[in-house]
Design a protein around this motif. Sequence first.
Motif, short mmCIF file in Angstrom:
data_model
loop_
_atom_site.label_atom_id
_atom_site.label_comp_id
_atom_site.label_asym_id
_atom_site.label_seq_id
_atom_site.Cartn_x
_atom_site.Cartn_y
_atom_site.Cartn_z
N LEU A 1 -1.16 10.41 -12.42
CA LEU A 1 -1.98 9.47 -13.17
C LEU A 1 -2.44 10.09 -14.48
O LEU A 1 -2.84 11.26 -14.53
N GLN B 1 4.10 -3.09 -4.27
CA GLN B 1 4.77 -1.84 -4.66
C GLN B 1 6.21 -2.10 -5.14
O GLN B 1 7.14 -1.35 -4.85
N THR C 1 -0.67 11.99 -8.17
CA THR C 1 -0.32 10.63 -7.76
C THR C 1 1.19 10.48 -7.61
O THR C 1 1.66 9.70 -6.76
N LEU D 1 2.06 11.10 -4.07
CA LEU D 1 1.82 9.93 -3.23
C LEU D 1 2.97 8.94 -3.35
O LEU D 1 3.47 8.41 -2.35
N GLY E 1 -5.99 7.69 -2.13
CA GLY E 1 -6.61 7.64 -3.44
C GLY E 1 -8.12 7.65 -3.38
O GLY E 1 -8.78 8.23 -4.24
N SER F 1 -10.16 10.48 -5.52
CA SER F 1 -10.88 10.01 -6.70
C SER F 1 -12.38 10.16 -6.56
O SER F 1 -13.11 10.11 -7.54
N TRP G 1 -5.20 0.82 -8.46
CA TRP G 1 -4.19 0.78 -7.41
C TRP G 1 -4.21 2.07 -6.59
O TRP G 1 -4.18 2.05 -5.36
N VAL G 2 -4.27 3.20 -7.29
CA VAL G 2 -4.30 4.50 -6.60
C VAL G 2 -5.51 4.58 -5.68
O VAL G 2 -5.42 5.02 -4.53
N ARG G 3 -6.66 4.13 -6.18
CA ARG G 3 -7.89 4.20 -5.39
C ARG G 3 -7.76 3.44 -4.07
O ARG G 3 -8.37 3.82 -3.07
N GLN H 1 -4.99 3.10 -2.23
CA GLN H 1 -3.85 3.54 -1.42
C GLN H 1 -4.26 4.53 -0.33
O GLN H 1 -5.13 5.37 -0.54
#
Length: 299
Positions: free
Chosen positions: A41, A86, A112, A115, A140, A144, A216-218, A220
Amino acid sequence: MGARSFRPPSAVDPSLSDADLPMEVFADDIPGGPVVLLHGLLETNALWRPIISRQQPLPQPTVALPLPGHSASCTSARTAAMLRDQRFLDIYARRLDAAFPTGRWRLVGHSTGGLVALQLARRYPERVRDILLVGSLFSGGIASARSLHARLTALPGFGHLAVSLLWRYALESPENFQRWGAMVQSGSRGAAPLPDEMRAELSCCNPLALRLMLNWVRGQSMRQELPLVSCPVTSVVGTKDPVVPPEHQIALLQALPNARALLMETGHLPFYEAPDQFDDMFQRWLIGPRVERVLGTSS
């Protein structure tokens, strides 16, 4: 989380353009499956250029693919479409299969990107030979939580403004960008410089698209799916990583059926903080045997 219903590359939404995920080719005239580099990221493919330049000649075809939202052409609307179900993973697969119709992929993911590499291996298990993770996360929300700027950007209403302000500050000068990079390093060796090419490329990205990717990462988590990733996984763990806690990275490996850890006394960027040590490990991974079926550690 139950098993996903995976889609083949042919099911990719045709409105999603490959140009939004530009593939950078470092070597494609060598037989075999490709090494596929996946940055983290708020990074770009420029992250890999100094690393790959130190590995010449390359023993395998090598390419890099960006995260959604991390290229100049990728709008916020396209980023949102790619992240839905995805779908960007299917675009990756379509592009890799077109460029390298034979041979399995060897995935290298930073943060990221690690992941994403695990998700790609879960979605296309028959296409992935093995994975090298560097400072990777599997959830995530856990990673984060340690980042102040990640928490700020999640605030309703203020989030978009926070991304814009923080990003404008980080990118407005080479000096600010290097300060930004120093924040994710251990500091024990002094901050290693980041490629200014990455600052220039990030300056062209849409801040809203980047925020969509951050959100989005947060959301996952692969906690339930890690035991289903059967390919060999090697993970480089920075024992002083201020971004992804080392214990989080070790927990990731303990959940995988075929993994080992390589410990380095660095922060989140071991390939810049300790390049000689990283290069030696990377070369051994590129040409060496498949990893053991037990979790081991080495310094």
